[in-house]
Design a protein around this motif. Structure first.
Motif, PDB file in Angstrom:
ATOM      1  N   THR A  23     -38.173  85.141  68.131  1.00  0.00           N
ATOM      2  CA  THR A  23     -39.045  85.509  69.241  1.00  0.00           C
ATOM      3  C   THR A  23     -40.421  84.899  69.082  1.00  0.00           C
ATOM      4  OG1 THR A  23     -39.694  87.515  68.086  1.00  0.00           O
ATOM      5  CG2 THR A  23     -37.817  87.682  69.577  1.00  0.00           C
ATOM      6  N   ASN A  24     -41.269  85.113  70.122  1.00  0.00           N
ATOM      7  CA  ASN A  24     -42.647  84.629  70.134  1.00  0.00           C
ATOM      8  C   ASN A  24     -42.741  83.115  70.004  1.00  0.00           C
ATOM      9  OD1 ASN A  24     -43.383  87.250  70.362  1.00  0.00           O
ATOM     10  ND2 ASN A  24     -44.344  87.431  68.359  1.00  0.00           N
ATOM     11  N   GLU A  25     -41.869  82.404  70.655  1.00  0.00           N
ATOM     12  CA  GLU A  25     -41.940  80.958  70.716  1.00  0.00           C
ATOM     13  C   GLU A  25     -41.617  80.536  72.144  1.00  0.00           C
ATOM     14  OE1 GLU A  25     -37.399  80.270  69.020  1.00  0.00           O
ATOM     15  OE2 GLU A  25     -39.121  79.751  67.800  1.00  0.00           O
ATOM     16  N   SER A  26     -42.007  79.326  72.513  1.00  0.00           N
ATOM     17  CA  SER A  26     -41.814  78.885  73.888  1.00  0.00           C
ATOM     18  C   SER A  26     -40.334  78.836  74.248  1.00  0.00           C
ATOM     19  CB  SER A  26     -42.451  77.505  74.093  1.00  0.00           C
ATOM     20  OG  SER A  26     -41.850  76.565  73.239  1.00  0.00           O
ATOM     21  N   ARG A  27     -40.046  79.233  75.450  1.00  0.00           N
ATOM     22  CA  ARG A  27     -38.664  79.321  75.926  1.00  0.00           C
ATOM     23  C   ARG A  27     -38.070  77.932  76.164  1.00  0.00           C
ATOM     24  NH1 ARG A  27     -35.379  83.039  78.406  1.00  0.00           N
ATOM     25  NH2 ARG A  27     -33.956  82.268  80.001  1.00  0.00           N
ATOM     26  N   LEU A  28     -36.817  77.788  75.854  1.00  0.00           N
ATOM     27  CA  LEU A  28     -36.105  76.546  76.100  1.00  0.00           C
ATOM     28  C   LEU A  28     -35.266  76.700  77.364  1.00  0.00           C
ATOM     29  CD1 LEU A  28     -34.325  74.312  73.550  1.00  0.00           C
ATOM     30  CD2 LEU A  28     -33.030  75.102  75.521  1.00  0.00           C
ATOM     31  N   GLU A  29     -35.420  75.763  78.297  1.00  0.00           N
ATOM     32  CA  GLU A  29     -34.650  75.774  79.545  1.00  0.00           C
ATOM     33  C   GLU A  29     -33.479  74.800  79.413  1.00  0.00           C
ATOM     34  OE1 GLU A  29     -35.211  77.858  81.788  1.00  0.00           O
ATOM     35  OE2 GLU A  29     -37.211  78.571  81.264  1.00  0.00           O
ATOM     36  N   PRO A  30     -32.244  75.288  79.311  1.00  0.00           N
ATOM     37  CA  PRO A  30     -31.091  74.413  79.079  1.00  0.00           C
ATOM     38  C   PRO A  30     -30.955  73.279  80.084  1.00  0.00           C
ATOM     39  CG  PRO A  30     -30.467  76.704  78.782  1.00  0.00           C
ATOM     40  CD  PRO A  30     -31.863  76.711  79.337  1.00  0.00           C
ATOM     41  N   GLU A  31     -31.349  73.500  81.350  1.00  0.00           N
ATOM     42  CA  GLU A  31     -31.193  72.438  82.356  1.00  0.00           C
ATOM     43  C   GLU A  31     -32.080  71.236  82.051  1.00  0.00           C
ATOM     44  OE1 GLU A  31     -33.930  75.688  84.081  1.00  0.00           O
ATOM     45  OE2 GLU A  31     -32.055  75.553  82.940  1.00  0.00           O
ATOM     46  N   ASP A  32     -33.117  71.413  81.245  1.00  0.00           N
ATOM     47  CA  ASP A  32     -33.979  70.292  80.864  1.00  0.00           C
ATOM     48  C   ASP A  32     -33.315  69.383  79.840  1.00  0.00           C
ATOM     49  OD1 ASP A  32     -35.977  71.230  82.520  1.00  0.00           O
ATOM     50  OD2 ASP A  32     -37.040  72.304  80.923  1.00  0.00           O
ATOM     51  N   TYR A  33     -32.173  69.809  79.317  1.00  0.00           N
ATOM     52  CA  TYR A  33     -31.507  69.059  78.255  1.00  0.00           C
ATOM     53  C   TYR A  33     -30.062  68.716  78.632  1.00  0.00           C
ATOM     54  CZ  TYR A  33     -35.613  70.789  75.902  1.00  0.00           C
ATOM     55  OH  TYR A  33     -36.918  71.078  75.583  1.00  0.00           O
ATOM     56  N   SER A  34     -29.829  68.582  79.928  1.00  0.00           N
ATOM     57  CA  SER A  34     -28.471  68.311  80.410  1.00  0.00           C
ATOM     58  C   SER A  34     -27.978  66.942  79.957  1.00  0.00           C
ATOM     59  CB  SER A  34     -28.419  68.420  81.937  1.00  0.00           C
ATOM     60  OG  SER A  34     -29.341  67.526  82.538  1.00  0.00           O
ATOM     61  N   THR A  35     -28.881  65.962  79.827  1.00  0.00           N
ATOM     62  CA  THR A  35     -28.472  64.623  79.374  1.00  0.00           C
ATOM     63  C   THR A  35     -27.971  64.679  77.939  1.00  0.00           C
ATOM     64  OG1 THR A  35     -30.078  63.562  80.839  1.00  0.00           O
ATOM     65  CG2 THR A  35     -29.222  62.246  79.017  1.00  0.00           C
ATOM     66  N   LEU A  36     -28.718  65.354  77.064  1.00  0.00           N
ATOM     67  CA  LEU A  36     -28.280  65.507  75.676  1.00  0.00           C
ATOM     68  C   LEU A  36     -26.960  66.250  75.612  1.00  0.00           C
ATOM     69  CD1 LEU A  36     -28.738  65.365  72.616  1.00  0.00           C
ATOM     70  CD2 LEU A  36     -30.058  67.489  72.809  1.00  0.00           C
ATOM     71  N   HIS A  37     -26.831  67.311  76.401  1.00  0.00           N
ATOM     72  CA  HIS A  37     -25.597  68.101  76.394  1.00  0.00           C
ATOM     73  C   HIS A  37     -24.411  67.249  76.834  1.00  0.00           C
ATOM     74  CE1 HIS A  37     -22.743  71.335  77.307  1.00  0.00           C
ATOM     75  NE2 HIS A  37     -23.484  72.080  76.502  1.00  0.00           N
ATOM     76  N   ARG A  38     -24.627  66.422  77.852  1.00  0.00           N
ATOM     77  CA  ARG A  38     -23.536  65.555  78.330  1.00  0.00           C
ATOM     78  C   ARG A  38     -23.139  64.538  77.271  1.00  0.00           C
ATOM     79  NH1 ARG A  38     -23.782  60.726  80.192  1.00  0.00           N
ATOM     80  NH2 ARG A  38     -26.041  60.830  80.555  1.00  0.00           N
ATOM     81  N   LEU A  39     -24.125  63.924  76.601  1.00  0.00           N
ATOM     82  CA  LEU A  39     -23.834  62.940  75.557  1.00  0.00           C
ATOM     83  C   LEU A  39     -23.059  63.568  74.406  1.00  0.00           C
ATOM     84  CD1 LEU A  39     -27.246  61.026  75.342  1.00  0.00           C
ATOM     85  CD2 LEU A  39     -25.069  60.081  76.117  1.00  0.00           C
ATOM     86  N   ALA A  40     -23.466  64.779  74.015  1.00  0.00           N
ATOM     87  CA  ALA A  40     -22.872  65.423  72.849  1.00  0.00           C
ATOM     88  C   ALA A  40     -21.484  65.982  73.112  1.00  0.00           C
ATOM     89  CB  ALA A  40     -23.790  66.539  72.354  1.00  0.00           C
TER      90      ALA A  40
END
Length: 329
Positions: free
Chosen positions: A14-31
């Protein structure tokens, strides 16, 4: 202050900036795409390496990519994080463990052995093999391993060390007990005393950073030997900063600076080979958060280093920045 876990969300950071999965769709697709085989390689780098590698493993957990990793490699600090993560320990659990460390309780200097050796030097007594015994570190690492051998890891894991028999051979540990392999990979010569030899071993080992600070050539070579037709997607961490290039002060600093210089020179050749020789067979995603580490084993900036690495990795792995990251350092 950054905290880990809660009654409602055990293991959550907790207490850290939130990660938005849609901002990393390119990485997710590659992996996750069928044309790629994903391998994650965690480099060495003392406490900065511990923090940075934990930051990456947490991001991969958040993005749901851990289950898609075919192999996990580590050297030194990367072997500690990689070995723990491969056994099922979460990033939150690892971060909580190292945030409780302090130099006084963790770094067990060989005061008596050093003094005795100096006094008896005229009579042929040698100095200890390392300034730090490493027994407390070994206990802490072992406590973070949810299984104790390579065969029972949830992700196939390998770690790298260097033989101390004068031949400086690369040793890739892939079977047997995890703890001795991890201790071998992190045995910084002259600083950390080598672990006791196991039955049947012909030599001891130095820190793997002397031959491959970030596992790069070894995972590529193993992938090519496997005959897998997919292109390798290698996500790797590498830890260096301009702080290391400042004038050295004192024996220990000069000694460590010399090791860093040798590691960096070898890394340059390995990175050049990976880019030129294997560019058509490997997609290399290299991450360096450029953490400034004032001391070799300082535990006073764990939260700061973790958050710095997390924000750096978040920026470089986003959809708009990802294309600029391939193969750079």
């Amino acid at each position: 202050m950054l905290t880990t876990g809660s009654r409602k969300h055990p293991g959550r950071i907790t207490n850290e900036s939130r990660l938005e999965p849609e901002d990393y769709s390119t990485l997710h697709r590659l992996a996750t795409a069928g044309e790629h085989r994903l391998i994650v390689s965690l480099g060495g780098g003392a406490t900065a390496g511990l923090c940075g590698n934990i930051a990456l493993t947490h991001l991969l957990e958040e993005l749901g990519l851990k289950q898609h990793i075919s192999e996990l490699w580590g050297t030194s600090a990367g072997a500690i994080v990689g070995g723990s993560w491969a056994t099922g320990t979460t990033a939150a659990e690892m971060l909580a463990a190292i945030r409780n460390l302090n130099s006084k309780d963790t770094i067990d200097l060989c005061h008596v052995a050093i003094l005795r050796s100096l006094l008896l030097r005229p009579f042929g007594r040698f100095l200890p093999d390392g300034l730090i015994q490493g027994r407390r570190l070994a206990l802490l690492i072992d406590a973070g391993l949810k299984v104790k051998d390579f065969q029972n890891c949830t992700i196939p894991f390998r770690c790298i060390a260097c033989s101390d028999d004068g031949r400086n051979r690369r040793k890739i540990f892939r079977k047997g007990l995890l703890l001795p392999a991890i201790l071998s990979s992190m045995s910084l010569p002259g600083i950390l005393a080598p672990r006791p030899a196991l039955e049947g071993e012909e030599c001891g080992y130095y820190d793997g950073g002397l031959v491959e600070k970030t596992p790069l050539i070894s995972p590529i070579a193993e992938h090519l030997r496997s005959g897998d037709s997919r292109k390798l997607l290698l996500i790797a961490t590498h830890f260096s900063s301009d702080e290391r290039r400042k004038p050295a002060r004192g024996f220990i600093h000069r000694f460590v600076q010399s090791i860093y210089a040798l590691e960096d020179a070898l890394w340059g050749y390995q990175l050049k080979e990976a880019r030129q020789r294997y560019r058509d067979k490997v997609t290399l995603l290299l991450l360096n958060p450029h953490i400034v580490e004032p001391t070799l084993f300082g535990f006073d900036h764990i939260t700061e280093h973790y958050l710095q690495a997390r924000e750096n990795f978040k920026r470089t792995l986003r959809n708009g920045s990802l294309a600029l990251t391939f193969g750079t350092d």
